[in-house]
Design a protein around this motif. Structure first.
Motif, short mmCIF file in Angstrom:
data_model
loop_
_atom_site.label_atom_id
_atom_site.label_comp_id
_atom_site.label_asym_id
_atom_site.label_seq_id
_atom_site.Cartn_x
_atom_site.Cartn_y
_atom_site.Cartn_z
N LEU A 1 -3.08 -3.25 3.14
CA LEU A 1 -1.87 -4.04 3.39
C LEU A 1 -1.27 -3.57 4.71
O LEU A 1 -1.48 -2.44 5.13
CB LEU A 1 -0.85 -3.82 2.28
CG LEU A 1 -1.28 -4.13 0.85
CD1 LEU A 1 -0.21 -3.70 -0.14
CD2 LEU A 1 -1.55 -5.62 0.70
N PRO B 1 2.12 -2.55 6.01
CA PRO B 1 3.47 -2.26 5.49
C PRO B 1 4.58 -2.90 6.32
O PRO B 1 5.70 -3.02 5.86
CB PRO B 1 3.56 -0.73 5.57
CG PRO B 1 2.17 -0.25 5.79
CD PRO B 1 1.42 -1.34 6.45
N LEU C 1 5.30 -6.67 4.78
CA LEU C 1 5.31 -6.81 3.32
C LEU C 1 6.31 -7.90 2.92
O LEU C 1 7.42 -7.62 2.50
CB LEU C 1 5.68 -5.48 2.65
CG LEU C 1 4.61 -4.39 2.62
CD1 LEU C 1 5.13 -3.17 1.89
CD2 LEU C 1 3.33 -4.87 1.96
N ASN D 1 3.66 1.17 -4.09
CA ASN D 1 4.62 2.25 -3.78
C ASN D 1 3.95 3.63 -3.76
O ASN D 1 4.53 4.61 -4.22
CB ASN D 1 5.78 2.27 -4.79
CG ASN D 1 6.80 1.19 -4.48
OD1 ASN D 1 6.74 0.56 -3.43
ND2 ASN D 1 7.72 0.96 -5.40
S1 SF4 Z 1 3.34 2.06 -0.14
FE1 SF4 Z 1 1.12 2.36 -0.33
S2 SF4 Z 1 0.33 0.41 -1.11
FE2 SF4 Z 1 2.40 0.02 -0.32
S3 SF4 Z 1 2.05 -0.67 1.81
FE3 SF4 Z 1 2.44 1.56 1.85
S4 SF4 Z 1 0.40 2.48 1.82
FE4 SF4 Z 1 0.17 0.36 1.14
#
Ligand code: SF4
Ligand code: SF4
Length: 283
Positions: free
Chosen positions: A240, A242, A245, A255
């Motif tokens: 992903l 970040p 998001l 998380n």
């Molecule tokens: S918290 Fe973990 S899963 Fe969520 S965007 Fe950041 S690295 Fe990726």
């Protein structure tokens, strides 16, 4: 001395949980100590029962009855997801730990030009479809909670239950190895991101609470341009970004905090916050 990072604490908890489910069958079967017993479908810890919400949902639908005890056992797990998001996946699930390690190995050993599998369909939608199909099948044809057969954490705990209690290797070893191999060659955490039906109720629970814990990005603090892949994006084992998001992708974030940890050494633009995503978008 260097201060331990969030990832350090996360790993300690993940490894402890994974080790606990190796030790539990020993304690129960060989030493007859039963203060902690069960597996990832239902576990009792000093009188407190915790249950997989999906397993509880299936049993309740099949029996058309919800026993208050199991409702509470699943409710605790769902309440945790409502407040902290899908931290079960990144901090507790032993399959998640194995999958992260395999992802790390793929990064180390596969050539850079091997990009792996890039799936462009929404992971959340795929999971919802699998969940709906599974629930329909359970309702119409199954006599047992069929989706428990797709629980990787349950498969993990069964390996040791079979080995210690029944003295033979479970087929779960083959299942887990094959899926991990596919994740290695595809360079993608396929099961956790796209397929796992266990995670869907946790995701739905977190969506109920707009003030849940989530990763927030402050553009003005970011040292990397929007178009470049920053260290935070590289740190995310779920692939992903970040920094982007949005509501759809945030459903997939567990998380884990790996992006927040690497950002701490940069502009500290990423942080955990308890904010209403809807209110953010309206600004
Ligand atoms: S918290 Fe973990 S899963 Fe969520 S965007 Fe950041 S690295 Fe990726
Ligand atoms: S998505 Fe499923 S298998 Fe993956 S970490 Fe979460 S519960 Fe475990």
């Amino acid at each position: 001395m260097k201060k331990p990072t969030l990832k350090f604490y996360r790993r300690i908890l993940q490894i402890s949980v994974a080790a606990a489910f190796i030790v539990i069958p020993h304690l129960n079967h060989q030493l007859r100590i039963n203060h902690v017993c069960g597996n990832f479908l239902s576990v009792r810890v000093f009188g407190l029962t915790l249950a997989d919400p999906l397993a509880v949902l299936q049993v309740s639908i099949q029996n058309w009855y919800v026993a208050p005890g199991i409702l509470m056992a699943a409710g605790i797990v769902l309440a945790l997801a409502m407040c902290l998001g899908t931290v079960f996946c990144s901090w507790i699930c032993p399959y998640g730990l194995l999958s992260e390690w395999v992802h790390g190995l793929a990064r180390c050993f596969l050539p850079e030009n091997h990009k792996g599998l890039n799936i462009r369909i929404s992971a959340f939608r795929i999971k919802v479809c699998i969940f709906m199909a599974g629930m329909l099948f359970t309702l119409l044809f199954a006599t047992a909670p069929v989706m428990n057969q797709f629980s990787m954490p349950a498969w993990y705990s069964r390996v040791f239950q079979y080995l210690i209690v029944q003295k033979h290797l479970s087929v779960a070893v083959v299942v887990i190895t094959v899926i991990l191999f596919l994740e290695f060659v595809s360079r993608n955490r396929l099961w956790c991101r796209y397929l796992c039906p266990q995670a869907i109720l946790l995701i739905l629970a977190k969506l109920v609470n707009p003030y849940r814990l989530k990763v927030a990005w402050q553009k003005e603090k970011c040292l990397i341009s929007d178009s470049d892949q920053g260290p935070c994006q590289k740190a995310c084992s779920l692939s992903l970004n970040p920094k982007t998001l949005n509501e759809a992708l945030e459903t997939e974030c567990t998380n884990c905090g790996d992006c927040v940890t690497v950002c701490k050494k940069m502009g500290q633009a990423l942080s955990f916050q308890l904010k209403d995503a809807g209110a953010e978008g309206e600004k």
